[in-house]
Design a protein around this motif. Structure first.
Motif, PDB file in Angstrom:
ATOM      1  N   HIS A  92       6.461 -27.039  -2.105  1.00 52.80           N
ATOM      2  CA  HIS A  92       6.336 -25.928  -1.156  1.00 52.80           C
ATOM      3  C   HIS A  92       7.450 -24.902  -1.381  1.00 52.80           C
ATOM      4  N   ASP A 112       7.060 -20.992  -2.489  1.00 57.54           N
ATOM      5  CA  ASP A 112       7.551 -19.884  -1.675  1.00 57.54           C
ATOM      6  C   ASP A 112       8.511 -18.996  -2.461  1.00 57.54           C
ATOM      7  N   ASN A 139       6.473 -15.752  -2.509  1.00 49.98           N
ATOM      8  CA  ASN A 139       6.788 -14.997  -1.292  1.00 49.98           C
ATOM      9  C   ASN A 139       7.997 -14.089  -1.428  1.00 49.98           C
ATOM     10  N   HIS A 165      12.610 -22.333   4.000  1.00 45.97           N
ATOM     11  CA  HIS A 165      12.063 -21.058   4.466  1.00 45.97           C
ATOM     12  C   HIS A 165      13.175 -20.026   4.687  1.00 45.97           C
ATOM     13  N   THR A 186      14.174 -18.838   1.270  1.00 45.02           N
ATOM     14  CA  THR A 186      13.144 -17.950   0.714  1.00 45.02           C
ATOM     15  C   THR A 186      13.232 -16.563   1.335  1.00 45.02           C
TER      16      THR A 186
END
Length: 197
Positions: free
Chosen positions: A54, A58, A62, A174, A177
């Motif tokens: 994951h 990302d 992203n 996250h 990222t």
């Protein structure tokens, strides 16, 4: 519902306990790697393997900003035929280091995710990366295990159990990222301004 409320309360307390200076060290290494066009490899076992996949997704997708180079992120947990070949032909503790032997170059970054900090295959890969003069980062559980002493930078998730530590690792991925997306955005603006002069 009391166990649920307790879990949320403990999770909130754990997140407040994450070291921002340690996170800053991790971000500095990743920023430098990006600006130098280096690659970022991510690895882990079990739930941490899913987080590694994951996280690499990302970082690679992203953070795309038109006008700037892309972040070069690769998960070492996704090549199942290669992982099983190394596991079958040698030992499971070689599955990451042997992949790196084909790919890793000096100044690349290796990110290990391990709640225990004691996974032999992650430790072997970190040792290999250090020998190759790559930078090493770890997202770890409460006490950091052996990896805490082996990597260049780390962030501890000071949780009460592995589930909360894994929650924190996903949140950290996250956060990292989002930070790298802003790094790429700023670089795109810098390149655009340089192109107009």
């Amino acid at each position: 519902m009391e166990p649920v409320a307790t879990y949320f309360s403990q999770l909130e307390q754990m997140l407040r306990g994450i070291s921002l200076p340690n996170l800053r060290q991790v971000l500095d290494i990743l920023e430098e790697a990006y600006h130098n066009g280096r690659r970022m490899f991510v690895m882990g076992n079990g739930g941490s393997a899913a987080t590694a996949s994951h996280f690499a997704l990302d970082l690679a997708k992203n953070t795309i900003i038109p006008g700037a180079p892309r972040v070069k992120a690769i998960s070492l947990t996704d090549h199942v035929p290669l992982i099983t070949a190394w596991s079958n032909d040698t030992h499971y503790e070689h599955i990451f280091a042997e992949q790196l032997a084909n790919l890793l170059e000096p100044s690349d970054v290796l990110i290990g995710i391990s709640a225990s900090g004691n996974s032999p295959n992650v430790i072997n890969a970190v040792k290999f990366a250090t020998q190759q003069r790559a930078s090493t980062i770890a997202l770890l559980g409460a006490d950091g295990g052996q990896l805490k002493r082996l990597v260049d930078a780390y962030v501890l998730a000071p949780g009460y159990n592995i589930e909360q530590e894994e929650d924190a690792h996903m949140i950290l991925s996250h956060i990292i990222t989002r930070h790298m997306r802003e790094v790429v955005r700023t670089y795109a603006q810098t390149l655009a301004m340089a192109g107009t002069k």
